[in-house]
Design a protein around this motif. Structure first.
Motif, PDB file in Angstrom:
ATOM      1  N   ALA A   1       5.224  -3.437 -20.497  1.00  0.00           N
ATOM      2  CA  ALA A   1       5.932  -2.712 -19.222  1.00  0.00           C
ATOM      3  C   ALA A   1       5.149  -1.374 -18.753  1.00  0.00           C
ATOM      4  O   ALA A   1       5.807  -1.138 -17.703  1.00  0.00           O
ATOM      5  CB  ALA A   1       7.036  -1.990 -20.556  1.00  0.00           C
ATOM      6  N   ARG A   2       5.089  -1.133 -19.425  1.00  0.00           N
ATOM      7  CA  ARG A   2       3.458   0.188 -18.909  1.00  0.00           C
ATOM      8  C   ARG A   2       2.674  -0.444 -17.541  1.00  0.00           C
ATOM      9  O   ARG A   2       3.168   0.325 -16.837  1.00  0.00           O
ATOM     10  CB  ARG A   2       2.831   1.266 -19.943  1.00  0.00           C
ATOM     11  N   ALA A   3       2.366  -1.086 -18.096  1.00  0.00           N
ATOM     12  CA  ALA A   3       0.985  -1.611 -17.023  1.00  0.00           C
ATOM     13  C   ALA A   3       1.727  -2.009 -15.395  1.00  0.00           C
ATOM     14  O   ALA A   3       2.123  -1.484 -14.888  1.00  0.00           O
ATOM     15  CB  ALA A   3       0.168  -2.252 -17.047  1.00  0.00           C
ATOM     16  N   ASN A   4       3.851  -2.948 -16.018  1.00  0.00           N
ATOM     17  CA  ASN A   4       4.139  -2.838 -15.210  1.00  0.00           C
ATOM     18  C   ASN A   4       4.763  -2.054 -14.124  1.00  0.00           C
ATOM     19  O   ASN A   4       5.022  -1.937 -13.059  1.00  0.00           O
ATOM     20  CB  ASN A   4       5.331  -4.493 -15.609  1.00  0.00           C
ATOM     21  N   PHE A   5       5.057  -0.960 -15.097  1.00  0.00           N
ATOM     22  CA  PHE A   5       5.651   0.562 -14.132  1.00  0.00           C
ATOM     23  C   PHE A   5       4.721   0.724 -13.358  1.00  0.00           C
ATOM     24  O   PHE A   5       4.975   1.732 -12.130  1.00  0.00           O
ATOM     25  CB  PHE A   5       6.051   1.189 -15.198  1.00  0.00           C
ATOM     26  N   ALA A   6       3.254   1.438 -13.995  1.00  0.00           N
ATOM     27  CA  ALA A   6       2.208   1.926 -12.620  1.00  0.00           C
ATOM     28  C   ALA A   6       2.158   1.136 -11.557  1.00  0.00           C
ATOM     29  O   ALA A   6       2.322   1.918 -10.496  1.00  0.00           O
ATOM     30  CB  ALA A   6       1.162   1.409 -13.971  1.00  0.00           C
ATOM     31  N   ALA A   7       2.097  -0.397 -12.491  1.00  0.00           N
ATOM     32  CA  ALA A   7       1.828  -1.179 -10.964  1.00  0.00           C
ATOM     33  C   ALA A   7       3.141  -0.947  -9.915  1.00  0.00           C
ATOM     34  O   ALA A   7       2.247  -0.646  -8.669  1.00  0.00           O
ATOM     35  CB  ALA A   7       1.985  -2.469 -10.876  1.00  0.00           C
ATOM     36  N   GLN A   8       3.819  -0.968 -10.118  1.00  0.00           N
ATOM     37  CA  GLN A   8       5.395  -0.985  -9.048  1.00  0.00           C
ATOM     38  C   GLN A   8       5.336   0.746  -8.216  1.00  0.00           C
ATOM     39  O   GLN A   8       5.558   0.764  -7.197  1.00  0.00           O
ATOM     40  CB  GLN A   8       6.399  -0.727 -10.059  1.00  0.00           C
ATOM     41  N   ALA A   9       4.533   1.534  -9.025  1.00  0.00           N
ATOM     42  CA  ALA A   9       4.784   3.124  -8.940  1.00  0.00           C
ATOM     43  C   ALA A   9       3.416   3.370  -7.365  1.00  0.00           C
ATOM     44  O   ALA A   9       4.274   3.618  -6.169  1.00  0.00           O
ATOM     45  CB  ALA A   9       4.874   3.687  -9.986  1.00  0.00           C
ATOM     46  N   GLN A  10       2.324   2.617  -8.168  1.00  0.00           N
ATOM     47  CA  GLN A  10       0.914   2.042  -6.779  1.00  0.00           C
ATOM     48  C   GLN A  10       1.494   1.345  -5.574  1.00  0.00           C
ATOM     49  O   GLN A  10       1.607   1.859  -4.771  1.00  0.00           O
ATOM     50  CB  GLN A  10       0.003   1.954  -7.620  1.00  0.00           C
ATOM     51  N   THR A  11       2.633   0.312  -5.948  1.00  0.00           N
ATOM     52  CA  THR A  11       3.078  -0.508  -5.230  1.00  0.00           C
ATOM     53  C   THR A  11       3.921   0.978  -3.863  1.00  0.00           C
ATOM     54  O   THR A  11       4.230   0.691  -2.496  1.00  0.00           O
ATOM     55  CB  THR A  11       3.923  -1.478  -4.678  1.00  0.00           C
ATOM     56  N   HIS A  12       5.070   1.416  -4.558  1.00  0.00           N
ATOM     57  CA  HIS A  12       5.818   1.915  -3.869  1.00  0.00           C
ATOM     58  C   HIS A  12       5.130   2.993  -3.092  1.00  0.00           C
ATOM     59  O   HIS A  12       5.445   3.575  -1.669  1.00  0.00           O
ATOM     60  CB  HIS A  12       7.280   3.063  -4.714  1.00  0.00           C
ATOM     61  N   ALA A  13       3.921   3.803  -3.753  1.00  0.00           N
ATOM     62  CA  ALA A  13       3.406   4.502  -2.776  1.00  0.00           C
ATOM     63  C   ALA A  13       2.133   4.255  -1.929  1.00  0.00           C
ATOM     64  O   ALA A  13       2.635   4.450  -0.847  1.00  0.00           O
ATOM     65  CB  ALA A  13       2.581   5.448  -3.922  1.00  0.00           C
ATOM     66  N   THR A  14       1.765   3.198  -2.229  1.00  0.00           N
ATOM     67  CA  THR A  14       0.777   2.104  -1.094  1.00  0.00           C
ATOM     68  C   THR A  14       2.124   1.926   0.337  1.00  0.00           C
ATOM     69  O   THR A  14       1.637   2.709   1.464  1.00  0.00           O
ATOM     70  CB  THR A  14       0.713   1.172  -1.186  1.00  0.00           C
ATOM     71  N   VAL A  15       3.504   1.494   0.279  1.00  0.00           N
ATOM     72  CA  VAL A  15       4.178   1.212   1.040  1.00  0.00           C
ATOM     73  C   VAL A  15       4.709   2.388   1.874  1.00  0.00           C
ATOM     74  O   VAL A  15       5.168   2.812   3.098  1.00  0.00           O
ATOM     75  CB  VAL A  15       5.873   0.658   0.138  1.00  0.00           C
ATOM     76  N   VAL A  16       4.927   3.471   1.035  1.00  0.00           N
ATOM     77  CA  VAL A  16       4.967   4.828   1.714  1.00  0.00           C
ATOM     78  C   VAL A  16       3.763   5.276   2.617  1.00  0.00           C
ATOM     79  O   VAL A  16       4.536   6.042   3.765  1.00  0.00           O
ATOM     80  CB  VAL A  16       5.628   6.070   1.075  1.00  0.00           C
ATOM     81  N   ASP A  17       2.561   5.122   2.372  1.00  0.00           N
ATOM     82  CA  ASP A  17       2.168   5.407   2.930  1.00  0.00           C
ATOM     83  C   ASP A  17       1.370   4.913   4.441  1.00  0.00           C
ATOM     84  O   ASP A  17       1.465   5.223   5.357  1.00  0.00           O
ATOM     85  CB  ASP A  17       0.532   5.966   2.076  1.00  0.00           C
ATOM     86  N   LEU A  18       2.140   3.288   4.350  1.00  0.00           N
ATOM     87  CA  LEU A  18       1.251   2.402   5.071  1.00  0.00           C
ATOM     88  C   LEU A  18       2.434   2.695   6.281  1.00  0.00           C
ATOM     89  O   LEU A  18       2.188   2.109   7.374  1.00  0.00           O
ATOM     90  CB  LEU A  18       1.294   0.954   5.075  1.00  0.00           C
ATOM     91  N   LEU A  19       3.903   3.547   5.992  1.00  0.00           N
ATOM     92  CA  LEU A  19       4.714   3.406   6.949  1.00  0.00           C
ATOM     93  C   LEU A  19       4.665   4.113   7.198  1.00  0.00           C
ATOM     94  O   LEU A  19       5.006   4.727   8.993  1.00  0.00           O
ATOM     95  CB  LEU A  19       6.398   3.302   6.471  1.00  0.00           C
ATOM     96  N   GLU A  20       4.150   5.846   7.166  1.00  0.00           N
ATOM     97  CA  GLU A  20       3.363   6.487   7.685  1.00  0.00           C
ATOM     98  C   GLU A  20       2.337   6.899   8.842  1.00  0.00           C
ATOM     99  O   GLU A  20       2.085   7.677   9.113  1.00  0.00           O
ATOM    100  CB  GLU A  20       2.873   8.038   6.540  1.00  0.00           C
ATOM    101  N   ALA A  21       1.767   5.304   8.817  1.00  0.00           N
ATOM    102  CA  ALA A  21       0.631   4.976   9.838  1.00  0.00           C
ATOM    103  C   ALA A  21       1.267   5.624  11.373  1.00  0.00           C
ATOM    104  O   ALA A  21       1.930   5.971  11.354  1.00  0.00           O
ATOM    105  CB  ALA A  21       0.015   3.965   9.803  1.00  0.00           C
ATOM    106  N   ARG A  22       0.048   6.736  12.199  1.00  0.00           N
ATOM    107  CA  ARG A  22       0.201   6.871  13.419  1.00  0.00           C
ATOM    108  C   ARG A  22       0.426   5.910  14.543  1.00  0.00           C
ATOM    109  O   ARG A  22       0.411   5.993  15.310  1.00  0.00           O
ATOM    110  CB  ARG A  22       0.029   8.325  13.040  1.00  0.00           C
ATOM    111  N   ASN A  23      -0.976   4.868  13.877  1.00  0.00           N
ATOM    112  CA  ASN A  23      -1.337   4.266  15.253  1.00  0.00           C
ATOM    113  C   ASN A  23      -1.687   2.309  14.438  1.00  0.00           C
ATOM    114  O   ASN A  23      -2.021   2.833  12.995  1.00  0.00           O
ATOM    115  CB  ASN A  23      -1.901   4.342  16.303  1.00  0.00           C
TER     116      ASN A  23
END
Length: 184
Positions: free
Chosen positions: A36-58
């Protein structure tokens, strides 16, 4: 411990069945909690990645973010966006030969995980570090979704059950983000 239990433990050479059951339950509980801890950490990393990718400028920034995120957030060797099309390729992306996506994924393949084989060439100077890849077909600037792909590479074997879902989600984010800018 009561006397009867103590006697059974000494006589049988080990703990009685109730104690063994409690030990198994404790081990199982510990395993479930760690998962459960590993799944939560992976989900948090995936969420942060999505936000980061959406902020791309080009498109070049998107390619840089894919690679950086793969390496820093997920501990992978590289993250690459490749495209198969005539003409120019966006900066930071890799060019695939004609039918290159089909060659890597198969004509109807959407995703593949495993040994790098031909995909290893997409990783340039890091190719010798790649032991396993996740390949996902993208549908960017083409209705059929032929000819583009997200490649993630790991120095060790990727785990099938998690890598395919996460790779698929990130591929859809890359698609939607790349479509904000015109194709070359």
């Amino acid at each position: 411990m009561d006397q009867g239990r103590q006697y059974r433990r000494i006589r049988s050479g080990g703990p009685d069945p109730a104690v063994r059951r409690q030990d198994r339950e404790k081990v199982a509980r510990t395993h479930v909690e760690a998962t459960a801890r590993a799944n939560f950490a992976a989900q948090a990393q995936t969420h942060a990645t999505v936000v980061d990718l959406l902020e791309a400028r080009n498109n070049a920034d998107l390619a840089r973010r894919v690679d950086e995120t793969a390496r820093l957030r997920f501990g992978l060797t590289a993250g690459v966006i490749a495209i198969e099309r005539p003409g120019g390729v966006p900066a930071g992306w890799r060019a695939l030969p004609e039918e290159g996506a089909d060659g890597l994924l198969g004509p109807a393949g959407i995703a593949r995980m495993g040994a790098p084989r031909a995909a290893q060439a997409l990783f340039d100077e890091r190719a010798d570090q790649v032991a396993s890849v996740a390949l996902v077909r993208l549908a960017i600037w083409t209705p059929a979704g032929r000819g583009a792909g997200l490649r993630l590479a790991r120095p060790r074997r990727l785990r099938q059950r998690h890598g395919r879902r996460t790779g698929g989600l990130l591929a859809r984010v890359v698609e939607r983000t790349a479509e904000r800018w015109p194709a070359l």
